[in-house]
Motif scaffolding. Structure first.
Motif, PDB file in Angstrom:
ATOM      1  N   SER A 299     -12.697 -73.426 -42.354  1.00 22.06           N
ATOM      2  CA  SER A 299     -11.468 -72.793 -42.823  1.00 22.06           C
ATOM      3  C   SER A 299     -11.524 -72.542 -44.324  1.00 22.06           C
ATOM      4  O   SER A 299     -11.199 -71.451 -44.796  1.00 22.06           O
ATOM      5  CB  SER A 299     -10.263 -73.673 -42.478  1.00 22.06           C
ATOM      6  N   ALA A 300     -11.975 -73.551 -45.067  1.00 19.51           N
ATOM      7  CA  ALA A 300     -12.057 -73.413 -46.525  1.00 19.51           C
ATOM      8  C   ALA A 300     -13.208 -72.508 -46.953  1.00 19.51           C
ATOM      9  O   ALA A 300     -13.143 -71.870 -48.006  1.00 19.51           O
ATOM     10  CB  ALA A 300     -12.215 -74.793 -47.162  1.00 19.51           C
ATOM     11  N   ALA A 301     -14.251 -72.448 -46.142  1.00 15.88           N
ATOM     12  CA  ALA A 301     -15.446 -71.662 -46.504  1.00 15.88           C
ATOM     13  C   ALA A 301     -15.355 -70.201 -46.088  1.00 15.88           C
ATOM     14  O   ALA A 301     -16.129 -69.371 -46.574  1.00 15.88           O
ATOM     15  CB  ALA A 301     -16.685 -72.281 -45.860  1.00 15.88           C
ATOM     16  N   LEU A 302     -14.411 -69.871 -45.213  1.00 22.60           N
ATOM     17  CA  LEU A 302     -14.432 -68.574 -44.545  1.00 22.60           C
ATOM     18  C   LEU A 302     -14.428 -67.385 -45.503  1.00 22.60           C
ATOM     19  O   LEU A 302     -15.218 -66.451 -45.340  1.00 22.60           O
ATOM     20  CB  LEU A 302     -13.257 -68.470 -43.568  1.00 22.60           C
ATOM     21  N   LYS A 303     -13.564 -67.398 -46.500  1.00 14.14           N
ATOM     22  CA  LYS A 303     -13.518 -66.263 -47.424  1.00 14.14           C
ATOM     23  C   LYS A 303     -14.855 -66.088 -48.136  1.00 14.14           C
ATOM     24  O   LYS A 303     -15.366 -64.966 -48.271  1.00 14.14           O
ATOM     25  CB  LYS A 303     -12.396 -66.442 -48.441  1.00 14.14           C
ATOM     26  N   GLY A 304     -15.458 -67.181 -48.575  1.00 13.71           N
ATOM     27  CA  GLY A 304     -16.766 -67.111 -49.230  1.00 13.71           C
ATOM     28  C   GLY A 304     -17.849 -66.639 -48.285  1.00 13.71           C
ATOM     29  O   GLY A 304     -18.766 -65.899 -48.684  1.00 13.71           O
ATOM     30  N   MET A 305     -17.757 -67.037 -47.006  1.00 14.48           N
ATOM     31  CA  MET A 305     -18.713 -66.561 -46.006  1.00 14.48           C
ATOM     32  C   MET A 305     -18.643 -65.049 -45.847  1.00 14.48           C
ATOM     33  O   MET A 305     -19.671 -64.355 -45.819  1.00 14.48           O
ATOM     34  CB  MET A 305     -18.428 -67.241 -44.654  1.00 14.48           C
ATOM     35  N   ILE A 306     -17.416 -64.553 -45.754  1.00 13.66           N
ATOM     36  CA  ILE A 306     -17.225 -63.108 -45.588  1.00 13.66           C
ATOM     37  C   ILE A 306     -17.770 -62.356 -46.797  1.00 13.66           C
ATOM     38  O   ILE A 306     -18.466 -61.331 -46.657  1.00 13.66           O
ATOM     39  CB  ILE A 306     -15.731 -62.795 -45.365  1.00 13.66           C
ATOM     40  N   GLN A 307     -17.493 -62.862 -47.978  1.00 12.56           N
ATOM     41  CA  GLN A 307     -17.999 -62.218 -49.196  1.00 12.56           C
ATOM     42  C   GLN A 307     -19.525 -62.244 -49.243  1.00 12.56           C
ATOM     43  O   GLN A 307     -20.166 -61.271 -49.654  1.00 12.56           O
ATOM     44  CB  GLN A 307     -17.412 -62.907 -50.425  1.00 12.56           C
ATOM     45  N   ALA A 308     -20.119 -63.367 -48.813  1.00 10.64           N
ATOM     46  CA  ALA A 308     -21.578 -63.485 -48.803  1.00 10.64           C
ATOM     47  C   ALA A 308     -22.209 -62.495 -47.829  1.00 10.64           C
ATOM     48  O   ALA A 308     -23.234 -61.863 -48.124  1.00 10.64           O
ATOM     49  CB  ALA A 308     -21.982 -64.911 -48.434  1.00 10.64           C
ATOM     50  N   ILE A 309     -21.581 -62.331 -46.665  1.00 16.83           N
ATOM     51  CA  ILE A 309     -22.091 -61.389 -45.664  1.00 16.83           C
ATOM     52  C   ILE A 309     -22.026 -59.963 -46.199  1.00 16.83           C
ATOM     53  O   ILE A 309     -22.983 -59.189 -46.099  1.00 16.83           O
ATOM     54  CB  ILE A 309     -21.288 -61.526 -44.355  1.00 16.83           C
ATOM     55  N   ARG A 310     -20.900 -59.624 -46.792  1.00 17.72           N
ATOM     56  CA  ARG A 310     -20.738 -58.266 -47.329  1.00 17.72           C
ATOM     57  C   ARG A 310     -21.659 -57.999 -48.514  1.00 17.72           C
ATOM     58  O   ARG A 310     -22.100 -56.861 -48.722  1.00 17.72           O
ATOM     59  CB  ARG A 310     -19.274 -58.058 -47.718  1.00 17.72           C
ATOM     60  N   SER A 311     -21.963 -59.051 -49.270  1.00 15.03           N
ATOM     61  CA  SER A 311     -22.855 -58.862 -50.424  1.00 15.03           C
ATOM     62  C   SER A 311     -24.264 -58.478 -49.997  1.00 15.03           C
ATOM     63  O   SER A 311     -25.042 -57.957 -50.794  1.00 15.03           O
ATOM     64  CB  SER A 311     -22.900 -60.150 -51.268  1.00 15.03           C
ATOM     65  N   LYS A 312     -24.589 -58.742 -48.739  1.00  9.75           N
ATOM     66  CA  LYS A 312     -25.898 -58.362 -48.190  1.00  9.75           C
ATOM     67  C   LYS A 312     -25.892 -56.942 -47.617  1.00  9.75           C
ATOM     68  O   LYS A 312     -26.866 -56.507 -47.004  1.00  9.75           O
ATOM     69  CB  LYS A 312     -26.301 -59.346 -47.084  1.00  9.75           C
ATOM     70  N   GLY A 313     -24.771 -56.244 -47.807  1.00  8.90           N
ATOM     71  CA  GLY A 313     -24.671 -54.885 -47.282  1.00  8.90           C
ATOM     72  C   GLY A 313     -24.403 -54.834 -45.797  1.00  8.90           C
ATOM     73  O   GLY A 313     -24.672 -53.813 -45.149  1.00  8.90           O
ATOM     74  N   LEU A 314     -23.857 -55.915 -45.247  1.00  7.04           N
ATOM     75  CA  LEU A 314     -23.597 -55.984 -43.809  1.00  7.04           C
ATOM     76  C   LEU A 314     -22.115 -55.823 -43.513  1.00  7.04           C
ATOM     77  O   LEU A 314     -21.265 -56.342 -44.237  1.00  7.04           O
ATOM     78  CB  LEU A 314     -24.076 -57.326 -43.245  1.00  7.04           C
ATOM     79  N   ALA A 315     -21.822 -55.106 -42.432  1.00  9.32           N
ATOM     80  CA  ALA A 315     -20.449 -55.015 -41.936  1.00  9.32           C
ATOM     81  C   ALA A 315     -20.185 -56.235 -41.061  1.00  9.32           C
ATOM     82  O   ALA A 315     -21.113 -56.919 -40.617  1.00  9.32           O
ATOM     83  CB  ALA A 315     -20.264 -53.738 -41.134  1.00  9.32           C
ATOM     84  N   LEU A 316     -18.916 -56.507 -40.820  1.00  9.76           N
ATOM     85  CA  LEU A 316     -18.530 -57.593 -39.921  1.00  9.76           C
ATOM     86  C   LEU A 316     -17.845 -57.005 -38.702  1.00  9.76           C
ATOM     87  O   LEU A 316     -16.957 -56.155 -38.822  1.00  9.76           O
ATOM     88  CB  LEU A 316     -17.595 -58.566 -40.633  1.00  9.76           C
ATOM     89  N   GLY A 317     -18.283 -57.441 -37.515  1.00 10.33           N
ATOM     90  CA  GLY A 317     -17.682 -56.952 -36.279  1.00 10.33           C
ATOM     91  C   GLY A 317     -17.561 -58.081 -35.279  1.00 10.33           C
ATOM     92  O   GLY A 317     -17.883 -59.238 -35.579  1.00 10.33           O
TER      93      GLY A 317
END
Length: 336
Positions: A299-317
């Motif tokens: 729960s606490a890590a989720l926002k950072g996880m999303i930012q890390a994924i997007r920083s790799k040029g990846l979309a989330l689905g």
């Protein structure tokens, strides 16, 4: 007049000539005015029509040349010795007809905009039979968050709030015993655009069950998803990632794909949220399925996880989107 028209090379010259010719025709005696105007209009139509056809032919030639250079072949689904069933990935090619139509609408102006269409692979997941899936195709620049829910209700709300704020849809795999008590919560989760999946009924080790035991665990939760939540489900995630080939076969018979994960947050061990973010940042790649649960750490890590994924040029689905062979339609310029 005919000799002059042949020598014109662009529409501006044609327009200028036509304007002057019309003036002269209007100044002519009335008896000669109508034939003169008709001759001018016919000559202008002839020249502009020839120019238009020349533009069209040249544009078609350019589009066909670009189509030859830019075609990407589809990738077939396959069985990997480690990752088991790896989904296929649609190919891409220039849609010559649609591109020509767009070019005509834009008056054949440069740069040309290329319209693409997808080409499905010859072999998809359906042709691979009963096989577990651990990842999407490594060419697909998308990752998914899969949330296995059997407990941790107090962390669902902050997780949902973060997903909402970030505009991300995840896949929630519901344990049957949890779902029986929390159908309304599950419906609310789905109303926000998230995807549902089957996480068996009572969190047993599926590999230790016989065929009937596997079927009971999966089908009881499937009945709750269909009847209580109103979902036509296609996904099954075995509890603790424990399964046998019998488990996969039974799920397949129930028209469910068995889903595992590429990257585990191991959040049930209560790691520091920052360590989860670092792990995701280091290991996420195209096609990654990321396992998490409703815990304080995730729960606490989720926002950072999303930012890390997007920083790799990846979309989330969702999981279904990641394992699908479909790709996002593209419109590009020939200058790219």
């Amino acid at each position: 007049m005919g000799l002059l028209l042949v020598g014109l090379e662009n529409s501006e010259a044609v327009d200028e000539f036509a304007a002057r010719a019309r003036e002269q025709a209007e100044e002519a005696p009335a008896a000669r005015r109508v034939p003169a105007m008709e001759a001018v209009e016919a000559a202008v139509r002839l020249v502009t029509g020839e120019e238009l056809e020349a533009d069209r032919s040249e544009t078609l030639r350019k589009i066909q040349a670009e189509a030859e250079k830019r075609r990407e072949a589809p990738v077939n689904a396959r069985i990997d010795p480690v990752w088991k069933a790896v989904p296929g990935y649609n190919g891409l090619e220039v849609d010559v007809e649609a591109t020509m139509q767009l070019a005509e609408e834009q008056g054949y102006r440069e740069p040309l905009k290329l319209v693409y269409k997808e080409i499905p692979p010859a072999i998809g997941l359906d042709q691979l039979g009963a096989q577990p899936i651990y990842m999407g195709n490594p060419k697909k620049k998308m990752a998914a968050l899969m949330v296995n829910v059997a407990w941790g209700d107090e962390f669902l709300e902050p997780i949902l709030a973060t997903l909402r704020q970030e505009g991300v849809h995840a896949t929630f795999f519901f344990d049957g015993m949890w779902l029986k008590k929390n159908a309304e919560t599950a419906r609310r989760i789905l109303s926000e655009g998230h995807e549902a999946g089957n996480h068996a009924y009572s969190h047993k080790d599926m590999s230790k069950l016989d065929r009937m035991g596997n079927r009971n665990e999966i089908s009881k939760t499937e009945a709750l998803l269909t009847g209580g939540v109103g979902v036509k489900n296609k996904l099954f995630a075995p509890p603790s990632g424990d399964y046998s080939q019998t488990t996969v076969q039974v799920a397949h018979e129930l028209k469910l794909r068995t889903i595992l994960w590429t990257l585990d947050t191991v959040d049930w061990k209560k790691p520091e949220p920052s360590s989860i973010v670092r792990k995701v940042e280091a290991k996420v790649a195209p096609g990654t399925l990321i396992l998490m649960h409703p815990t304080s750490s995730s729960s606490a890590a989720l926002k950072g996880m999303i930012q890390a994924i997007r920083s790799k040029g990846l979309a989330l689905g969702t999981v279904s989107e990641v394992i699908s062979p479909e790709r996002v339609p593209e419109v590009e310029s020939t200058s790219q």
